[in-house]
Design an enzyme around this catalytic site. Structure first.
Site, PDB file in Angstrom:
ATOM      1  N   PHE A 152       4.515   8.849 -13.281  1.00  0.00           N
ATOM      2  CA  PHE A 152       5.323   8.267 -14.361  1.00  0.00           C
ATOM      3  C   PHE A 152       6.701   7.806 -13.909  1.00  0.00           C
ATOM      4  CE2 PHE A 152       7.047  12.604 -14.386  1.00  0.00           C
ATOM      5  CZ  PHE A 152       8.395  12.341 -14.552  1.00  0.00           C
ATOM      6  N   CYS A 284      11.061  11.236  -6.123  1.00  0.00           N
ATOM      7  CA  CYS A 284      10.524  12.022  -5.002  1.00  0.00           C
ATOM      8  C   CYS A 284      11.500  12.052  -3.846  1.00  0.00           C
ATOM      9  CB  CYS A 284       9.178  11.478  -4.564  1.00  0.00           C
ATOM     10  SG  CYS A 284       9.322   9.888  -3.772  1.00  0.00           S
TER      11      CYS A 284
HETATM   12  P1  NAD Z   1       1.200  13.974 -11.556  1.00  0.00           P
HETATM   13  O1  NAD Z   1       0.652  14.530 -10.297  1.00  0.00           O
HETATM   14  O2  NAD Z   1       1.212  14.847 -12.756  1.00  0.00           O
HETATM   15  O3  NAD Z   1       0.366  12.662 -11.989  1.00  0.00           O
HETATM   16  C1  NAD Z   1       0.143  11.607 -11.091  1.00  0.00           C
HETATM   17  C2  NAD Z   1      -1.172  10.912 -11.457  1.00  0.00           C
HETATM   18  O4  NAD Z   1      -2.252  11.842 -11.265  1.00  0.00           O
HETATM   19  C3  NAD Z   1      -1.237  10.452 -12.900  1.00  0.00           C
HETATM   20  O5  NAD Z   1      -1.838   9.184 -12.942  1.00  0.00           O
HETATM   21  C4  NAD Z   1      -2.093  11.512 -13.577  1.00  0.00           C
HETATM   22  O6  NAD Z   1      -2.861  10.990 -14.639  1.00  0.00           O
HETATM   23  C5  NAD Z   1      -3.001  11.998 -12.462  1.00  0.00           C
HETATM   24  N1  NAD Z   1      -3.324  13.433 -12.565  1.00  0.00           N
HETATM   25  C6  NAD Z   1      -2.467  14.426 -12.929  1.00  0.00           C
HETATM   26  N2  NAD Z   1      -3.100  15.624 -12.871  1.00  0.00           N
HETATM   27  C7  NAD Z   1      -4.358  15.390 -12.458  1.00  0.00           C
HETATM   28  C8  NAD Z   1      -5.494  16.220 -12.210  1.00  0.00           C
HETATM   29  N3  NAD Z   1      -5.440  17.528 -12.361  1.00  0.00           N
HETATM   30  N4  NAD Z   1      -6.624  15.622 -11.796  1.00  0.00           N
HETATM   31  C9  NAD Z   1      -6.711  14.288 -11.621  1.00  0.00           C
HETATM   32  N5  NAD Z   1      -5.664  13.447 -11.860  1.00  0.00           N
HETATM   33  C10 NAD Z   1      -4.500  13.979 -12.268  1.00  0.00           C
HETATM   34  O7  NAD Z   1       2.652  13.413 -11.224  1.00  0.00           O
HETATM   35  P2  NAD Z   1       3.752  12.874 -12.246  1.00  0.00           P
HETATM   36  O8  NAD Z   1       4.315  14.027 -12.996  1.00  0.00           O
HETATM   37  O9  NAD Z   1       3.246  11.699 -12.982  1.00  0.00           O
HETATM   38  O10 NAD Z   1       4.831  12.315 -11.203  1.00  0.00           O
HETATM   39  C11 NAD Z   1       5.796  13.108 -10.608  1.00  0.00           C
HETATM   40  C12 NAD Z   1       5.357  13.609  -9.251  1.00  0.00           C
HETATM   41  O11 NAD Z   1       5.076  12.520  -8.382  1.00  0.00           O
HETATM   42  C13 NAD Z   1       6.439  14.413  -8.563  1.00  0.00           C
HETATM   43  O12 NAD Z   1       5.848  15.517  -7.943  1.00  0.00           O
HETATM   44  C14 NAD Z   1       6.992  13.448  -7.537  1.00  0.00           C
HETATM   45  O13 NAD Z   1       7.607  14.054  -6.416  1.00  0.00           O
HETATM   46  C15 NAD Z   1       5.751  12.727  -7.145  1.00  0.00           C
HETATM   47  N6  NAD Z   1       6.060  11.449  -6.519  1.00  0.00           N
HETATM   48  C16 NAD Z   1       5.916  11.364  -5.177  1.00  0.00           C
HETATM   49  C17 NAD Z   1       6.239  10.192  -4.528  1.00  0.00           C
HETATM   50  C18 NAD Z   1       6.111  10.086  -3.034  1.00  0.00           C
HETATM   51  O14 NAD Z   1       6.321   9.016  -2.522  1.00  0.00           O
HETATM   52  N7  NAD Z   1       5.764  11.143  -2.320  1.00  0.00           N
HETATM   53  C19 NAD Z   1       6.704   9.095  -5.266  1.00  0.00           C
HETATM   54  C20 NAD Z   1       6.822   9.201  -6.647  1.00  0.00           C
HETATM   55  C21 NAD Z   1       6.496  10.412  -7.262  1.00  0.00           C
END
Ligand code: NAD
Length: 482
Positions: A152, A284
């Site tokens: 998000f 991130c």
């Molecule tokens: P999230 O892991 O909750 O969700 C990311 C995606 O995965 C979404 O599309 C969601 O629908 C899906 N998802 C979530 N839980 C799932 C599950 N159990 N099974 C299958 N799919 C699932 O992450 P968020 O809260 O949307 O974003 C924030 C996170 O993203 C933070 O941890 C941040 O550090 C990370 N992030 C990392 C980078 C990077 O480059 N390393 C960049 C941006 C964000």
């Protein structure tokens, strides 16, 4: 009255409302008011998107590379033209300030710029005469249908880390954006269509875990690009690999910023503050742990507290705002639990953001803890909000040991005036993206986004040459003519 709209999906070149029963309300985080309703795509709809991508792959992968690049040139022009509107949409669905949203869209445009160079990026290699009368050449081909799953916090930029390079190299793409911020993804689809992308090459489906699992196990999906939290990234990596897919899974972070006692205090502290609290800490690359090294600790904490007090909490649409809301009320509650917990664990609360004047929206003020130690939950876990931990270290060795104990390895920075300290840091810090006197060390699009440890699962990272290699497979041809 705010008009709520139903978020559409984009499948096989058609925008449409899903037939699903399950819907998710989408609030504006700055007001809490519902701005849209998101129906989750049904299994059949997701299958349809993958089938359309598989069909479109036949023609798109055969389209000459310079012609595919032309679509990217037009797409880039559209992004430039619509930058204000795209930024406003990010602010509306994510809450970040308009400046931050604009920064995000500019970063997205950089990836399109990079993809416009596809004719050069796709070039192979050859060696004349590897043996008498025999030549060898390496040629790149697209991998097939790629599924992108995004978080998000950057609803415009993170999908664009993937889409331009995946598509320009000849793949077709199904995007499943975060169910918390689905609006930018649909706008991206509109602009790709306007840029002349053939139908089926790009689709957007919506949903949460079920949609992701369907894509992870779908026999016609060849590769998965994922960005999100570390636990989910580890799961995506294992499941996609077990299903025979190529996978890159970018995870969460806990980024340490070392402030040496030879550093310039004021600019260093200002950079720590904007790293920790920019995008409401939902980044991130947010510096979430500042380590005061040597005698600087007390002065650093005073400076950080004074800078944090100057941040202005408010809706991202207000030009004076420097700290927007977090994404949801539940996230705010969870962050407050972390703050309460850190207090009971003995961390010293320097700035307390729990009580805010704003009546609407999901706001949390800048929160700073001093004397955080590695046994505390707020050090071990990624909080992903406007909370900064300060730790103390006697010297650079102790500071590097602390940093390197983290299970994450996305980014780390050092603030110093000493070349020797900077060199030690560059060689010994166990994180993939490093900053020297830079608070947010985000690589430009022509470099890869190189997280380590639990911040990345896979081999080839997003963007840069890594992304070209991720989205292509090679043939090596050895030729002899009698
Ligand atoms: P999230 O892991 O909750 O969700 C990311 C995606 O995965 C979404 O599309 C969601 O629908 C899906 N998802 C979530 N839980 C799932 C599950 N159990 N099974 C299958 N799919 C699932 O992450 P968020 O809260 O949307 O974003 C924030 C996170 O993203 C933070 O941890 C941040 O550090 C990370 N992030 C990392 C980078 C990077 O480059 N390393 C960049 C941006 C964000």
């Amino acid at each position: 009255m705010i008009a709520t709209k139903t978020v559409r999906s984009y499948i096989g070149g058609k925008f449409r409302e899903s037939r699903a029963d399950k819907t998710e309300p989408i609030p504006n985080p700055a007001t809490g008011q519902i701005i849209a309703s998101l129906p989750y795509s049904t299994r059949a709809e997701i299958d349809e998107a993958v089938a359309a991508a598989k069909k479109a792959f036949l023609g798109w992968s055969e389209t000459p590379v310079p012609d595919r690049a032309q679509v990217m040139f037009r797409f880039k022009a559209l992004f430039d033209r619509h930058i204000d509107e795209l930024s406003a949409l990010v602010t509306q669905e994510n809450g970040k300030t308009l400046d931050e949203a604009r920064g995000e869209v500019k970063r997205a445009i950089e990836v399109i710029d990079f993809a416009c160079g596809a004719p050069t990026l796709m070039m192979g290699q050859n060696l004349d005469q590897i043996a008498k009368g025999i030549d060898e050449e390496l040629t790149r081909f697209p991998v097939g249908v790629v599924a992108g799953i995004t978080p998000f916090n950057f609803p415009n930029m993170v999908p664009l880390w993937m889409i331009p390079v995946a598509i320009v190299t000849g793949n077709t793409f199904v995007l499943k954006p975060s169910q918390l911020t689905p609006l930018s993804a649909v706008r991206i689809a509109e602009l790709l269509e306007e840029a002349g992308l053939p139908e089926g090459v790009f689709s957007v489906v919506h949903g949460a875990n079920d949609a992701v699992n369907q894509l992870l196990t779908h026999p016609d999906v060849a590769a998965i690009s994922f960005v999100g939290s570390a636990t989910v990234a580890a799961y995506i990596y294992a499941t996609a690999a077990a299903n025979g897919k190529r996978v890159q899974a970018l995870g969460g972070a806990k980024n340490h910023i070392l402030v040496m006692d030879d550093a310039e205090l004021e600019p260093s502290a200002q950079n720590v503050i904007s790293s920790a609290f920019g995008n409401a800490g939902q980044r991130c690359l947010a510096g979430s742990v500042a380590v005061g090294v040597g005698k600087i600790g007390d002065a650093l904490v005073r400076e950080l507290a004074s800078d944090a007090a100057k941040l202005k909490l408010g809706p991202g649409t207000d030009p004076d705002t420097t700290l927007g809301p977090v994404i949801r009320g539940e996230r705010k509650t969870k962050l407050i639990e972390y703050i309460d917990g850190a207090e009971s664990d003995g961390a010293q609360l320097i700035s307390d953001g729990r009580h805010v004047d704003l009546k609407e929206g999901f706001f949390l003020g800048p929160t700073i803890f001093d004397r955080v130690t590695p046994n505390m939950k707020i050090w071990k876990e990624e909080l992903f909000g406007p909370v900064l931990s300060v730790m103390r270290a006697a010297d650079i060795d102790e500071a590097l040991n602390l940093l390197n104990r983290s299970t994450f390895g996305n980014m780390a920075s050092i603030f110093t005036t000493s070349g020797k300290n900077a060199r030690e840091f560059k060689r010994r810090a166990q994180a993939g993206m490093l900053g020297v006197n830079i608070g947010v060390a985000a690589p430009m699009a022509f470099f890869p986004f190189t997280g380590w440890k639990n911040s990345f699962f896979g081999d080839l990272h997003a963007t840069g040459q890594d992304s070209v290699r991720f989205y292509t497979r090679h043939k090596v041809v050895t030729t002899r003519w009698f």
